[in-house]
Design an enzyme around this catalytic site. Sequence first.
Site, short mmCIF file in Angstrom:
data_model
loop_
_atom_site.label_atom_id
_atom_site.label_comp_id
_atom_site.label_asym_id
_atom_site.label_seq_id
_atom_site.Cartn_x
_atom_site.Cartn_y
_atom_site.Cartn_z
CB THR A 137 -7.53 -1.13 10.10
OG1 THR A 137 -6.24 -0.52 10.19
CG2 THR A 137 -7.83 -1.49 8.66
CB CYS B 157 -0.97 -0.03 1.16
SG CYS B 157 -2.00 -1.51 1.10
CD GLU C 69 -1.42 7.58 9.57
OE1 GLU C 69 -2.47 6.91 9.40
OE2 GLU C 69 -0.94 8.31 8.68
CG HIS D 158 -1.90 4.62 5.43
ND1 HIS D 158 -1.95 4.55 4.06
CD2 HIS D 158 -2.02 3.34 5.88
CE1 HIS D 158 -2.10 3.28 3.69
NE2 HIS D 158 -2.15 2.52 4.76
CG PHE E 163 0.29 -6.21 3.64
CD1 PHE E 163 -0.47 -5.50 4.54
CD2 PHE E 163 -0.31 -7.22 2.90
CE1 PHE E 163 -1.83 -5.78 4.69
CE2 PHE E 163 -1.66 -7.51 3.04
CZ PHE E 163 -2.42 -6.79 3.93
CB THR F 176 -0.65 -7.77 8.15
OG1 THR F 176 -0.85 -8.55 9.33
CG2 THR F 176 -0.54 -8.66 6.95
CE LYS G 110 -5.72 4.75 2.32
NZ LYS G 110 -4.71 5.75 2.70
CG HIS H 109 -6.32 1.32 1.30
ND1 HIS H 109 -5.39 1.91 0.49
CD2 HIS H 109 -5.61 0.63 2.24
CE1 HIS H 109 -4.18 1.60 0.91
NE2 HIS H 109 -4.28 0.81 1.98
#
Lengths: 763, 84
Positions: free
Chosen positions: A294, A157, A301, A290, A384, A257, A320, A325
């Site tokens: 999630t 990503c 972040e 970002h 990832f 991840t 987003k 995304h």
Amino acid sequence: MSRVVVTGIGIISSIGNNLEETHNSLIKKKTGISGIDILDTKHRGEFLVGEIKLTHEELIKLAKVDKSQAWTRTALLGIIAAKQAMADSKIENETNLALVSASTVGGMDRSELYYKDFLTEAKNHRFIDSHHAGNSTEMIAEQCGIGGLITTISTACSSSLNSIMFGARLIRSGNTSCAVVGGTDALSRFTLNGFNTLMILDKGHCRPFDATRTGLNLGEGAAYLVLEEYESAIASGKKIYAEVSGYANANDAFHQTASSEDGDGPYLAMKNALDIAQLKPSDISYINVHGTGTDNNDLTEGKALIRLFAKDLPPFSSTKAYTGHTLGAAGVIESVISIISLNNKIAPPNINFKNVIEEIGIKPTNELIELEKPDHVLTNSFGFGGNDSSVIFSAVKQVIPESVMASSLTDIPVYIVGLGCVSPQDTVSRDTFLEDIMEVDSTFLQIQKPNYRDYIDPKQLRRMSKIVRMGIVSAKEAMKDAGIDNPDAIITGTGMGCQIDTEKFLNSMIDNDEGLLTPTSFIQSTHNTVGGSIALGNHNHNYNLTYVHRTFSFESALLDSMMLLNEKKANELLLGGFDEITDESWLIKTKIGHYKTEKITGDLFKDDQIGARAGEGSSFFVLSDKKTDNAYAKVLGVEMFFRPESAKAVQDKITIFLSKHELLVEDIDLVILGNNGDTEFDRNYQELEQSILKESNTINYKHLCGEYDTSSAFATWMAARIIKENKIPVSFGAKSNPSQLIGKVLIYNHFRNINHSLILLSK
Amino acid sequence: MEELIEKLKVQLIEQLNLEDMEPEDIDADEPLFGTGLGLDSIDALELIVLLEKEYGIKIQNPKDGQKVFFSLRTMAEFIKENQK
């Protein structure tokens, strides 16, 4: 060192088919998230996505391309956005124009439709060759008439922020004066089901940075920026959107991840980008985070933001909830949004936000606000493999800080000081050097399996497919050989990436009709898995990039490595090239004549079957700016060229490349050629041997390792050892032990007369 | 219950590709995650699929997995309670 500015923008996503529409959607809080109408999946009605409401045929029309050709949705989106960017900047067919693109799953949107046909019927076989991650890049280059260096990055990503960074560095280092940079990714069942196995898809609208968030919405899109050298953009009177002032990539080295608890990777990416731009946190006016929505991303972040910015945290938002995304395109789409923010003095609202996350207590801007000092904006993308990137765009100032101008181009010599190789030959041990050639008992060559347990903890081993295992073994051998524990960077190349895991997830998705899928093979299928796994195992937080452009993959990684050493951002780094073969991937490529179908009994180079003999392997190198006692060779240069017009053009490329290093063909002691037993394309090498290489000492290497995209890494391993030991292995027969010193070795390889490359080594 | 636990051991080893392990190496009461067997969040997701595939039980929220997958015994108890 040149400054780099943005002179053209192109974008397509679910919130608009161009820059103006994108801008309007942002200020009107108009989301592009909706139900699924175009993607043919059984999850229609279950998930919301940021889908571009145009069918394949409509995209072909919008892209103005020939409908009879095999197009992936990813390539079409890329062509649409890149054409806009070039028209905006009024750049045309320039031979020096570079293209650095990014994609996560390449042509998967078509492959997943026709995969079973690839294995059986002669239907849709034209889509076999559009699967690789560099395909959309080549389609863009052809459609836009881009004649310079082309390459593709895939770091999950964060991919397209890394392509902006690499493009800017190509200009800063004088490698090119202008570059089209960005990325493209279409929605696919592969990624939708993959993220579903991770249970991080929100079935409603995603709510980035909200305490009640439960996951992300996927999206699709493409965006490209035209980057140019500042002085020439000013001289030609171009409109300038922004300056690319800072960029950085760092690795979280925590989990494949999940992000580390305190967001180490995100913190380092932002901090290092500020350092490159010579800015303080308080200089930043807006951050496009970002913010996927999630649980894990937004919390970590947020912690990284607080660590770095503390009381100086500027307005920030995730966009987003507008676009979804968009994976490999996310970095550049959000860069365009950041530039809109910079140029219009606004911060776009973080829609769907209501409740502050208690642990961090910071609130994104959820209304459109005017920025007080729109001088510098920062954008983040994390992926990832712990791959984290940040880029800073600044308003262009006429006055150039002295410190920026003071740092000038350098010409630091680059040495190979350690190497490791896993191949179909006995190459792991450095005590032998191809003295005995392995007998081949199959139609394609497979690696000699090392004892993996000597290198990798069994607990980690259980998730790793062949490519990750051989990558780690060869990387560890190279580091051991060089006597280093942890490199300043890890830069890798792979043409096809993790084929075993990709096939596993793709087959079970199709066979189980998108049900009962497990996450491991999806996670491990990303192209940067090897680089990420090495970083994870070594707790290495440094620069970590993966190039994924067929036979430009290793070469691009080598070029990046040489640039990084010259930028003094690294003293010792790890460089690798690897690809794996599977029965299925071999079978698929035999359908389009790329690989031979029968065993070869006699001389590979005289075999008249169609195609090459396939192979695989992994070669790693430690490159250093200092010559050590263990040094093998000096790397003088690397060059890639795409679709040369004629045999004469190839000859010219070689002589020009050598002349850049003040060399003539007769100065080269040994030429290593990429003959692979495919008589149709081996003709290229023969033509050279009958012309400019007539008097040269030449040897082949693919009878040892087979044909694969990063086989030039094996050739480089061979060249380095030949130079250090001053001998050609006895198995090469008459060519062995030339009377004079082998001081300079040239490697020339090409893939089906499309991607050509040159690597030059010397004593 | 003990029979189910034994069956789960075999399924766990297969689903998570625990190459080196034999069913008798796993204690029914030891924690599967962290200090015990050392599984992680990806394994938890694999186990959620295992429950659905083998026992027809769906876990909607991955966070619920933490309690269910504490040990093989808690997993077996959960299956007993939820299987129709």
